[in-house]
Design an enzyme around this catalytic site. Sequence first.
Site, PDB file in Angstrom:
ATOM      1  N   HIS A  69       0.887  -1.166   0.000  1.00 38.43           N
ATOM      2  CA  HIS A  69       0.000   0.000   0.000  1.00 38.43           C
ATOM      3  C   HIS A  69       0.925   1.216   0.000  1.00 38.43           C
ATOM      4  CE1 HIS A  69      -3.084  -2.825   0.975  1.00 38.43           C
ATOM      5  NE2 HIS A  69      -4.000  -1.889   1.124  1.00 38.43           N
ATOM      6  N   GLU A  78      -1.287   6.139   0.107  1.00 37.90           N
ATOM      7  CA  GLU A  78      -2.732   6.259   0.374  1.00 37.90           C
ATOM      8  C   GLU A  78      -2.989   7.600   1.068  1.00 37.90           C
ATOM      9  OE1 GLU A  78      -4.288   2.873   2.521  1.00 37.90           O
ATOM     10  OE2 GLU A  78      -6.328   3.191   1.798  1.00 37.90           O
ATOM     11  N   ASP A  83     -12.235  -3.570  -0.364  1.00 46.37           N
ATOM     12  CA  ASP A  83     -13.046  -4.125   0.723  1.00 46.37           C
ATOM     13  C   ASP A  83     -14.517  -4.107   0.282  1.00 46.37           C
ATOM     14  OD1 ASP A  83     -10.920  -4.197   2.932  1.00 46.37           O
ATOM     15  OD2 ASP A  83     -10.808  -2.112   2.338  1.00 46.37           O
TER      16      ASP A  83
HETATM   17  C1  6MZ Z   1      -4.840  -0.027   4.175  1.00 45.59           C
HETATM   18  C2  6MZ Z   1      -6.325  -1.737   4.554  1.00 45.59           C
HETATM   19  C3  6MZ Z   1      -7.313  -1.056   3.802  1.00 45.59           C
HETATM   20  O1  6MZ Z   1      -6.177  -8.501   6.789  1.00 45.59           O
HETATM   21  O2  6MZ Z   1      -7.855  -8.615   8.609  1.00 45.59           O
HETATM   22  N1  6MZ Z   1      -6.874  -2.879   4.999  1.00 45.59           N
HETATM   23  N2  6MZ Z   1      -5.095  -1.224   4.729  1.00 45.59           N
HETATM   24  N3  6MZ Z   1      -5.728   0.677   3.455  1.00 45.59           N
HETATM   25  C4  6MZ Z   1      -6.975   0.204   3.254  1.00 45.59           C
HETATM   26  N4  6MZ Z   1      -7.859   0.999   2.563  1.00 45.59           N
HETATM   27  C5  6MZ Z   1      -9.184   1.249   2.962  1.00 45.59           C
HETATM   28  N5  6MZ Z   1      -8.414  -1.825   3.767  1.00 45.59           N
HETATM   29  C6  6MZ Z   1      -8.121  -2.941   4.504  1.00 45.59           C
HETATM   30  O3  6MZ Z   1      -8.406  -7.437   6.452  1.00 45.59           O
HETATM   31  C7  6MZ Z   1      -8.575  -6.194   7.079  1.00 45.59           C
HETATM   32  C8  6MZ Z   1      -7.257  -5.461   7.155  1.00 45.59           C
HETATM   33  O4  6MZ Z   1      -6.823  -5.082   5.840  1.00 45.59           O
HETATM   34  C9  6MZ Z   1      -6.150  -3.837   5.863  1.00 45.59           C
HETATM   35  C10 6MZ Z   1      -6.159  -3.365   7.324  1.00 45.59           C
HETATM   36  O5  6MZ Z   1      -4.965  -3.764   7.953  1.00 45.59           O
HETATM   37  C11 6MZ Z   1      -7.347  -4.130   7.900  1.00 45.59           C
HETATM   38  O6  6MZ Z   1      -7.247  -4.306   9.305  1.00 45.59           O
HETATM   39  P1  6MZ Z   1      -7.622  -8.675   7.126  1.00 45.59           P
HETATM   40  O7  6MZ Z   1      -8.245  -9.867   6.492  1.00 45.59           O
END
Ligand code: 6MZ
Length: 361
Positions: A223, A226, A302
């Site tokens: 990432h 952002e 997401d």
């Molecule tokens: C950065 C993100 C994110 O890993 O628990 N996550 N990290 N930027 C974003 N943009 C919106 N969206 C999700 O999935 C959830 C985790 O993914 C990362 C964050 O660390 C979040 O806690 P998992 O399956």
Amino acid sequence: MEWCVSMPKIELHAHLNGSIRDSTLMELAKELGDKGAIDFSAVEHVILKNDRALNEVFKLFDLIHILTTDHKTVTRITKEVIEDFAADNVVYLELRTTPKKNESKGMSKHSYIEAVLEGIRSVDSVDVDLFDRPSADISVNSNFEDCLCNGTGKKKIYVRLLLSIDRRETAEAAMETVELALGMRDLGVVGIDLSGNPLVGEWLTLLAALEYAKKQGLQITLHCGEVPNPDEIQAMLDFFPRRIGHACCFEDDELKLLKKLRIPVEICLTSNIRTETIASADVHHFADLYKSNHPVILCTDDTGVFSTSLSAEYALASSTFGIGKREMFELSEKAIDFIFACDRVKGELKTIFASALGKFN
Ligand code: 6MZ
């Protein structure tokens, strides 16, 4: 747009815990509420709320993680997420998730990923291809539906895993995740992602683990940009990852370097707009990257948190930037070049796209 749904698509930036169905989250929250572990009415409106600035999104993830702390739930959400992507005609999914420890549930990072793998194995409504193996098993079929079903009557989806390092983690915890990924290369794990709240954590803390991962041959996506952070953006580009996600807050010289290095960018339109890292779709940097023929891949980030799907992202790009059906198909197909799976999978995906082409001319 119906054709965006029926088009074969490739998803390269999807976080497992961000892609949970609202209905499942509500059910899990209700269960914990009934046990008195959480206040369901307070949680309910947080889950169903749609517009969230970046910081709020990470508060929501902390809540989601409270709802998904046991192995059984991790297995369930994995299964559902794969079924949902397959239903949206995603033919290749690189799913990323952060391995978690939870002593009260007897969960280690290893057993967390085992639970994810169990979820993948338990998918029965679609055929899942999870391992890189040399031989091709798709013959050159004459039509897209046959290819998608691989002759079994069921749809087929290729799934590969990326293990995420959360920016909040220590250097040791990050290294543990890399070791775990290395030990699970034969089980569908193809790489490492660096994610988490971009306003916390230090690149330098995590660098040793990422360098080690790279040296050991794991594929890496970061990432990057952002939020505005010129020093970090520069350091990440110097690291030369295989792909980056977002790239929202690049200055002109950083953009120039990105283009020179031709690092593919995973673009998450709805996520960037909802989190207000980009003001609106029409001013999104996707347009400039796409026009300058820079490698870009449309992704969801997401689907649960932002109430989107990959088809919806394709429809949004098509309508906002005036890109026609044929060009959108080409954009989708081009993503094959940037997947982290082996050449066998790339070849089979090319066959699937070739057989679908007629419908999208
Ligand atoms: C950065 C993100 C994110 O890993 O628990 N996550 N990290 N930027 C974003 N943009 C919106 N969206 C999700 O999935 C959830 C985790 O993914 C990362 C964050 O660390 C979040 O806690 P998992 O399956």
